[in-house]
Scaffold this active site. Structure first.
Site, mmCIF file in Angstrom:
data_model
loop_
_atom_site.group_PDB
_atom_site.id
_atom_site.type_symbol
_atom_site.label_atom_id
_atom_site.label_comp_id
_atom_site.label_asym_id
_atom_site.label_seq_id
_atom_site.Cartn_x
_atom_site.Cartn_y
_atom_site.Cartn_z
ATOM 1 N N GLY A 9 -35.335 -5.129 23.774
ATOM 2 C CA GLY A 9 -34.421 -4.120 23.224
ATOM 3 C C GLY A 9 -33.169 -4.799 22.687
ATOM 4 O O GLY A 9 -32.763 -4.584 21.531
ATOM 5 N N HIS A 10 -32.551 -5.662 23.521
ATOM 6 C CA HIS A 10 -31.379 -6.414 23.061
ATOM 7 C C HIS A 10 -31.733 -7.266 21.838
ATOM 8 O O HIS A 10 -30.973 -7.360 20.883
ATOM 9 C CB HIS A 10 -30.871 -7.374 24.139
ATOM 10 C CG HIS A 10 -30.398 -6.719 25.399
ATOM 11 N ND1 HIS A 10 -31.057 -6.865 26.592
ATOM 12 C CD2 HIS A 10 -29.317 -5.943 25.651
ATOM 13 C CE1 HIS A 10 -30.407 -6.205 27.533
ATOM 14 N NE2 HIS A 10 -29.348 -5.640 26.993
#
Ligand code: PAF
Length: 282
Positions: free
Chosen positions: A36-37
């Protein structure tokens, strides 16, 4: 890739980049990076000349009894992942560097947008977030800053802060990244045992079912709310914190199902509190 621990050195370096006419993309994180990051970092890499990723577990956004001390930290592994994506600089200050003795300044967005959902369950949390994000914006002077839709309320609050306080930058929203079985990626997923993790799959399933029902014509907000609740309650370990159906633009309560609708929830499995959400356009 450069690593900065010092506010002034980071600030000077960013100023120098700007002087050279380069655009800066900032990805604020608390580390323990997952895909996600990394989707935020990749987007910043595509859009901007310079990519800065901050890694700082911000103590003032954690409440008493929350997981500040145990929050996973893995700077070396994070650095390797970021180097791989051609990040230009990591900003990883210590707590005393960000909040030296005598520190007294806070930034707070008020009103309904912060008063409900995570704002109600975690008093002071968003004040901690908007304070640290303001500091990061001042230190790094980004042209764009990237946030995940996973933290839908945080994203809307930061957007509002940027608008209300005239921060000269663009907030870029990136979609939720999920594991192959649908669980939204989160650094906190590591806390789940196998049984909790299995039962947590109900969150995405309940949101998807509700969205399908809305798309299929259901317009009764109470009914949709009840359907989500019933589905989650089939899992014995689930303890619901909140289920909210509100405007996806500003989190106001809906009079009717119309426009961009945010289905959002927070549910605890054992000691781990997970959040998830889904946007539906009606
Ligand atoms: O979303 C997060 O990880 C944090 O809330 C943020 C935006 C990095 C501020 O500490």
């Amino acid at each position: 890739m450069q690593l900065f621990n010092n506010v002034n050195a980071m600030h000077e370096w960013c100023r120098e980049q700007k002087k050279q006419g380069k655009t800066i993309g900032l990805v604020p994180t608390m580390g323990y990076l997952h895909d996600g990051h990394m989707s935020l970092v990749k987007a910043a890499r595509q859009d901007c000349d310079i990519v800065v990723v901050s890694i700082f577990v911000n103590p003032i956004q954690f409440g008493q009894g929350e997981d500040y001390e145990t929050y996973p930290r893995e700077l070396e592994k994070d650095s390797a992942l970021l180097a791989n994506e051609k990040t230009d600089a990591i900003f990883a200050p210590g707590v005393k560097e960000m909040y030296p003795a005598g520190y007294d300044a806070y930034v707070e967005v008020q009103g309904a947008i912060t008063g409900k959902m995570c704002g109600a369950s975690r008093p002071g949390h968003f004040k901690g977030v908007t304070t640290v994000v303001s500091k990061l914006f001042h230190i790094c002077q980004p042209d764009r800053a990237y946030f995940g839709q996973k933290d839908a309320q945080q994203l809307l609050i930061i957007k509002k802060m940027v608008r209300d306080l005239n921060f000269p930058l663009e907030i870029v929203r990136m979609p939720i990244v999920r594991e192959s079985d649908g669980l939204a990626m989160s650094s906190r997923n590591v806390y789940l045992n196998a049984e909790e993790r299995q039962q947590a799959l109900v969150l995405n399933q309940a949101l998807k079912t509700a969205a399908n029902n809305i798309r299929g014509g259901e317009r009764d907000i109470k009914k949709i709310h009840q359907q989500i609740k019933d589905m989650i309650e089939t899992q014995p370990l689930a303890q619901i914190d909140y289920i909210e159906i509100s405007s996806g633009e500003n989190l106001t309560d809906l009079e009717e199902m119309r426009g961009e609708i945010l289905l959002a929830l927070a549910v605890k499995f054992g000691k781990t509190r997970l959040i998830d959400n889904l946007l539906v356009e009606v």
